[in-house]
Write an enzyme that holds these catalytic residues in place. Sequence first.
Site, PDB file in Angstrom:
ATOM      1  N   HIS A   1      -5.403  -4.401  -0.769  1.00  0.00           N
ATOM      2  CA  HIS A   1      -5.290  -3.432  -1.872  1.00  0.00           C
ATOM      3  C   HIS A   1      -5.347  -4.138  -3.221  1.00  0.00           C
ATOM      4  O   HIS A   1      -4.692  -3.716  -4.180  1.00  0.00           O
ATOM      5  CB  HIS A   1      -4.017  -2.605  -1.719  1.00  0.00           C
ATOM      6  CG  HIS A   1      -4.059  -1.737  -0.506  1.00  0.00           C
ATOM      7  ND1 HIS A   1      -4.707  -0.516  -0.480  1.00  0.00           N
ATOM      8  CD2 HIS A   1      -3.597  -1.958   0.749  1.00  0.00           C
ATOM      9  CE1 HIS A   1      -4.610  -0.005   0.734  1.00  0.00           C
ATOM     10  NE2 HIS A   1      -3.954  -0.853   1.499  1.00  0.00           N
TER      11      HIS A   1
ATOM     12  N   LYS B   1     -12.402  -1.495   2.097  1.00  0.00           N
ATOM     13  CA  LYS B   1     -11.794  -0.688   1.029  1.00  0.00           C
ATOM     14  C   LYS B   1     -12.663  -0.813  -0.229  1.00  0.00           C
ATOM     15  O   LYS B   1     -13.715  -0.186  -0.308  1.00  0.00           O
ATOM     16  CB  LYS B   1     -10.337  -1.101   0.816  1.00  0.00           C
ATOM     17  CG  LYS B   1      -9.484  -0.939   2.090  1.00  0.00           C
ATOM     18  CD  LYS B   1      -8.015  -1.051   1.811  1.00  0.00           C
ATOM     19  CE  LYS B   1      -7.166  -1.271   3.060  1.00  0.00           C
ATOM     20  NZ  LYS B   1      -7.221  -0.206   4.069  1.00  0.00           N
TER      21      LYS B   1
ATOM     22  N   SER C   1       0.801  -1.227   0.000  1.00  0.00           N
ATOM     23  CA  SER C   1       0.000   0.000   0.000  1.00  0.00           C
ATOM     24  C   SER C   1       0.829   1.269   0.000  1.00  0.00           C
ATOM     25  O   SER C   1       0.316   2.327  -0.352  1.00  0.00           O
ATOM     26  CB  SER C   1      -0.936  -0.002   1.202  1.00  0.00           C
ATOM     27  OG  SER C   1      -0.195  -0.070   2.392  1.00  0.00           O
TER      28      SER C   1
HETATM   29  N1  PLP Z   1      -3.657  -5.068   5.492  1.00  0.00           N
HETATM   30  C1  PLP Z   1      -3.356  -4.067   4.649  1.00  0.00           C
HETATM   31  C2  PLP Z   1      -2.353  -4.313   3.559  1.00  0.00           C
HETATM   32  C3  PLP Z   1      -3.961  -2.811   4.792  1.00  0.00           C
HETATM   33  O1  PLP Z   1      -3.651  -1.806   3.973  1.00  0.00           O
HETATM   34  C4  PLP Z   1      -4.898  -2.632   5.826  1.00  0.00           C
HETATM   35  C5  PLP Z   1      -5.574  -1.316   6.040  1.00  0.00           C
HETATM   36  O2  PLP Z   1      -4.988  -0.291   6.072  1.00  0.00           O
HETATM   37  C6  PLP Z   1      -5.191  -3.705   6.668  1.00  0.00           C
HETATM   38  C7  PLP Z   1      -4.552  -4.903   6.481  1.00  0.00           C
HETATM   39  C8  PLP Z   1      -6.192  -3.549   7.765  1.00  0.00           C
HETATM   40  O3  PLP Z   1      -7.461  -3.590   7.194  1.00  0.00           O
HETATM   41  P1  PLP Z   1      -8.743  -3.120   8.044  1.00  0.00           P
HETATM   42  O4  PLP Z   1      -8.886  -1.663   7.788  1.00  0.00           O
HETATM   43  O5  PLP Z   1      -9.854  -3.950   7.535  1.00  0.00           O
HETATM   44  O6  PLP Z   1      -8.408  -3.410   9.459  1.00  0.00           O
END
Ligand code: PLP
Length: 415
Positions: free
Chosen positions: A230, A261, A202
């Site tokens: 992502h 997302k 990300s």
């Molecule tokens: N994994 C990644 C790669 C993320 O970008 C995010 C969120 O920023 C998460 C996990 C966590 O997701 P959630 O917002 O559902 O807790």
Amino acid sequence: LRRGASGAAGTPRSASGAAAAQLQRRLESELQDIRGAGTWKSERVIASRQGPHLRLAGGGAGILNFCANNYLGLSSHPEVIRAAVEALEKFGAGLSSVRFICGTQSIHKDLEEKIARFHQREDAILYASCFDANAGIFEALLTPEDAVLSDELNHASIIDGIRLCKANKYRYKHMDMQDLEAKLQEAQKHRLRLVATDGAFSMDGDIAPLKEICQLAQKYDALVFIDECHATGFLGPNGRGTDELLGVMDKVTIINSTLGKALGGAAGGYTTGPKPLIDLLRQRSRPYLFSNSLPPAVVGCASKALDLLMESNAIAQSMAAKTQRFRSKMTAAGFTISGKDHPICPVMLGDARLAAVMADDMLSRGIYVIGFSYPVVPKGKARIRVQISAVHSDEDIDRCVEAFTEVGRKHGALP
Ligand code: PLP
């Protein structure tokens, strides 16, 4: 703790005593250090729905939004909102319970079945967030006899999840297959090996070399876990994710992803994979066992988002051309955009203050973007992360590029 001086309702209370005073001094000094380093993260308050055009609290209307993970524009899609309202009315505000006590409704089971079908896996389990899904999987799955091999730039929630487990830990250099192979060789002595990687990273907008990772996993008898936050909903011909994009859907064993997302943007996360693994997570995974069920409205949003994606791949495909437009125009203007073919388009600037000042100046021109600096990204690699959404128009994208060009020239990021 004692009552605030006035004792009136709503008056903040403050703790007294030497320890509280010492804590306050320490916190203030730490906060000052963050401000001094130019890495203070302030939150802008939005007064409208999430979408490509926003109104900010305090007046700013018609702001062009380029920093949400609302990849497919489903966060405010009328059908998604209607599904949430219907679920709220039919199933109530929430369950006041964890899943295994009295928190499982038919909609939770339906959504889990739908997620598994979407990813072509055997079963799925819901969590309150993907952070929880990542926090809950490694400890439940791996013991001190096992090993986990993790990309050094994996998301914080994977890092934290791995910290919680007792397996032997190996960290390989970012997307470096030579290093992964060396670590897999070292890890041969353990009972089970699990390679863990983000599908798409990300902060850099780059995509894990999953084909090569899966080949190495096969060679060294390892399992592959991917975090698809992502990627789910828009990478690959049908939006199934990185494994579909790179042709390895049958080689990746475990997928964790988010409902917060592209899939409607409300909240929630999940693990999907082999049925016995999902069964085990229902028995052992702590964030699942000890946290409230997903609220029905949230389940309704995600369920509708998946319906829309499974009806047609048009939404998933609609953003590739927009991403390409932004990336090529910005590159032609002289900016360096990290990553490749991903709607996360980090405009690399290096200096933390430059990133913060340029992001503020972009907002003064009606474009909402965010600067990222240490500790979110490595020192000296500050950037403004632009995220393209399927609901941006070509004009929106062109306005963003024009503003970047003006602001970049003004602050010396462009000649
Ligand atoms: N994994 C990644 C790669 C993320 O970008 C995010 C969120 O920023 C998460 C996990 C966590 O997701 P959630 O917002 O559902 O807790």
